[in-house]
Design an enzyme around this catalytic site. Structure first.
Site, PDB file in Angstrom:
ATOM      1  N   HIS A 155      -5.766  11.590  -1.974  1.00 45.44           N
ATOM      2  CA  HIS A 155      -4.918  11.213  -0.839  1.00 45.44           C
ATOM      3  C   HIS A 155      -4.414  12.449  -0.082  1.00 45.44           C
ATOM      4  O   HIS A 155      -4.042  12.356   1.077  1.00 45.44           O
ATOM      5  CB  HIS A 155      -3.729  10.365  -1.301  1.00 45.44           C
ATOM      6  N   ASP A 162      -5.917   3.365   0.356  1.00 43.32           N
ATOM      7  CA  ASP A 162      -5.777   2.219  -0.535  1.00 43.32           C
ATOM      8  C   ASP A 162      -5.795   0.978   0.337  1.00 43.32           C
ATOM      9  O   ASP A 162      -5.021   0.870   1.300  1.00 43.32           O
ATOM     10  CB  ASP A 162      -4.462   2.307  -1.323  1.00 43.32           C
ATOM     11  N   GLU A 205      -9.697   1.319 -10.037  1.00 42.68           N
ATOM     12  CA  GLU A 205      -8.810   1.035  -8.903  1.00 42.68           C
ATOM     13  C   GLU A 205      -9.631   0.287  -7.857  1.00 42.68           C
ATOM     14  O   GLU A 205     -10.407   0.893  -7.122  1.00 42.68           O
ATOM     15  CB  GLU A 205      -8.248   2.331  -8.306  1.00 42.68           C
TER      16      GLU A 205
HETATM   17 ZN   LIG Z   1      -5.409   5.602  -3.852  1.00 44.80          ZN
END
Ligand SMILES: [Zn+2]
Length: 291
Positions: A155, A162, A205
């Site tokens: 990030h 995300d 994720e």
């Molecule tokens: Zn992330």
């Protein structure tokens, strides 16, 4: 007169050898495929010069627990998304402070436009670029199991986002399914897949996507590779050719320990990205054609 001529030639040869010593030179290996490339371009080559600092910037930099981001690694076109309505009509934002690379946002807008044509319309960006202060706060609040320390998170590059769904958990929503099947064709990769946690060191994720660009996202998808594996693969292969959407690409890896020159087929658009450790990847668009 002859003596002068002789002296001039000697000086030229010595000078040329000295010049060569200043730069290491990498030439793409003409395997059977690249020979065909050479004939297409009538054998002409272009020399590009790589500065050592270029290792640390570009869409393919690897940022993980072993390779922190370099100060050159953050995308130079970070924007605040809430101030760019022209780019964000196809998705919503969790909050107004979210920032991301503009070119990555443009690609994401293309992606959501394509998804909308198939009735998948509930995308929401919940996080984008984080500066080191924001990352540090997150790390302190969430702890090492859920966040990375400042400098070690993708990030921090501005290339990752995300993605959520306003319909519910992304892993179970139509948006998640659509991304899994199609994100790669817009240059995005699911960065931390379920079956690669041993390599990435990060738990699955379903929401975290990273922009890597084409044709890289397609090769990673086809070969079921995460970025760590893909960069290693390029290092071994040194030269890869692939056709995606009627575009033929040549992908070259070159080690860079000092200023380096690389020869590529002349007359084609190309992009350079570092791998954030020891070299660069040059992506050459060889040809485009319409069916
Ligand atoms: Zn992330």
């Amino acid at each position: 007169m002859k003596k002068w001529l002789f002296l001039c030639i000697v000086l030229l040869v010595v000078g040329f050898r000295f010049y060569q010593k200043e730069e290491s030179s990498v030439k793409y290996r003409p395997d059977s495929k690249t020979v065909a490339v050479q004939s297409e371009t009538e054998g002409s080559e272009k020399t590009i010069h790589i500065d050592k600092e270029q290792i640390y910037e570009g869409n393919l930099i690897l940022v993980n627990k072993d390779y922190p981001i370099h100060k050159k690694g953050t995308a130079s076109d970070i924007i605040k998304l809430s101030q760019h309505e022209e780019l964000t009509s196809g998705f919503s934002l969790l909050d107004h402070s979210i920032r991301l690379s503009q070119s990555v946002t443009e690609q994401f807008a293309r992606l959501t436009e394509a998804a909308a044509k198939e009735g998948v319309t509930h995308f929401r960006i919940s996080s984008g670029y984080r500066d080191s202060e924001e990352q540090e706060v997150l790390y302190r609040e969430k702890g090492a199991d859920y966040a990375l320390p400042a400098g070690y998170s993708e990030h921090n590059s501005g290339l990752s986002l995300d993605i959520g769904s306003t319909l519910g958990e992304i892993g179970k929503a139509p948006e998640g399914d659509w991304l899994k099947a199609n994100a790669w064709s817009y240059g995005f990769i699911l960065r931390y897949p379920e079956d690669k946690t041993a390599i990435t060191g990060i738990k699955y994720e379903a929401w975290h996507f990273r922009y890597a660009g084409l044709p890289h996202s397609q090769i990673m998808k086809d070969k079921n590779m995460v970025l760590e594996e893909y960069l290693e693969y390029l290092k071994q292969q040194q030269s890869v050719q692939i056709t995606v959407d009627n575009r033929k690409y040549l992908v070259l890896y070159a080690p860079v320990s000092k200023n380096t020159s690389i020869q590529i087929p002349a007359g084609h658009p190309y992009e350079i990205s570092g791998n954030n450790s020891d070299g660069v990847i040059v992506t050459v668009l060889l040809s485009t054609w319409k069916i």
